[in-house]
Design an enzyme around this catalytic site. Structure first.
Site, short mmCIF file in Angstrom:
data_model
loop_
_atom_site.label_atom_id
_atom_site.label_comp_id
_atom_site.label_asym_id
_atom_site.label_seq_id
_atom_site.Cartn_x
_atom_site.Cartn_y
_atom_site.Cartn_z
N PHE A 1 0.86 -1.25 0.00
CA PHE A 1 -0.04 0.07 0.02
C PHE A 1 1.07 1.10 0.05
O PHE A 1 1.93 1.10 0.56
CB PHE A 1 -0.67 -0.07 1.18
CG PHE A 1 -1.97 -0.90 1.48
CD1 PHE A 1 -3.07 -0.57 0.71
CD2 PHE A 1 -1.85 -2.41 1.81
CE1 PHE A 1 -4.28 -1.47 0.91
CE2 PHE A 1 -2.68 -3.11 1.86
CZ PHE A 1 -3.98 -2.73 1.44
N ASP A 2 0.19 2.25 -0.56
CA ASP A 2 1.08 3.51 -0.55
C ASP A 2 0.46 4.03 0.75
O ASP A 2 -0.47 3.53 1.64
CB ASP A 2 0.17 4.47 -1.54
CG ASP A 2 0.84 5.96 -1.31
OD1 ASP A 2 1.85 6.50 -0.99
OD2 ASP A 2 -0.72 6.75 -1.21
N LEU A 3 1.12 5.09 1.48
CA LEU A 3 0.50 5.52 2.91
C LEU A 3 -0.21 6.68 2.71
O LEU A 3 -1.40 6.65 2.99
CB LEU A 3 1.67 5.85 3.63
CG LEU A 3 1.56 6.19 5.00
CD1 LEU A 3 0.85 4.76 5.84
CD2 LEU A 3 3.02 6.40 5.80
#
Length: 208
Positions: A4-6
């Site tokens: 995941f991106d944050l």
């Protein structure tokens, strides 16, 4: 394996980030910057945006941003409803989870700790871990390498065009979400394999 991106994907830091940028610009340059331009930088290293606007003041802008962001993170960070339970269910289904972000390690670790998401992550790749950054696939590939996963059996989830591009460049499935910083039409135009408008949509894509 799901990476995941944050910012704008797992944690709602958009308001915090925009306010931090505007504080830096008003403090150092005496003016605000266009918010849509700022939002287009989210997902990329901070210094990249500052250098594109004011190369001669980039370092001062960067330090001013960091100081204000650190002081205001706990006050302004928000949780996205349903993300914590989604990650928990993914882990319960045997899916290993990582985050790969262009955020600095200290602020990234603070963000996942304050939102309680650190308990679900097998690894966290931050800006300091690679010399190249999204849309280059290096951060994503490092996350996969740490967990012994192959790109073809993994997905990357993010809210920006650079996230979709990085997933493609890494040979991973690309999942775009529209609740973050990126304009939904721009994320859709990048042609992710899946476009999720809600956390429920994302759950359906990842868990069926």
């Amino acid at each position: 394996m799901v990476v995941f991106d944050l910012d704008g994907t797992l944690v709602d830091t958009i308001g915090l980030i925009v306010a931090s940028y505007q504080h830096a610009f008003t403090t150092v340059l005496g003016r605000e910057e266009d918010e849509m331009l700022i939002r287009s930088w989210i997902g990329q290293p901070l210094i990249r945006g500052f250098r594109s606007v004011s190369p001669e003041h980039a370092d001062t802008l960067f330090e001013t941003y960091l100081a204000w962001n650190h002081a205001n993170t706990e006050r302004l960070i928000r949780r996205y409803e349903g993300i914590d339970s989604l990650l928990g269910d993914l882990v319960g289904s045997g899916v290993r989870i990582a985050a790969a972000t262009s955020k600095l390690r200290g602020p990234a670790e603070t963000a996942v700790r304050l939102t309680g998401l650190d308990a679900h992550l097998d690894t966290l790749v931050t800006m300091e871990d690679t010399s190249e950054h999204k849309p280059d696939p290096a951060p994503l590939l490092l996350a996969l390498n740490r967990l012994g996963a192959e790109p073809g059996e993994s997905a990357y989830v993010g809210d920006a065009v650079v996230d979709v591009q990085a997933a493609r460049n890494a040979g991973m499935s690309a999942v775009g979400v529209t609740w973050g910083a990126g304009h939904p039409e721009d994320v859709a135009a990048a042609e992710p394999d899946v476009l999720a408008g809600t956390v429920a949509d994302l759950r359906a894509a990842l868990l069926g």
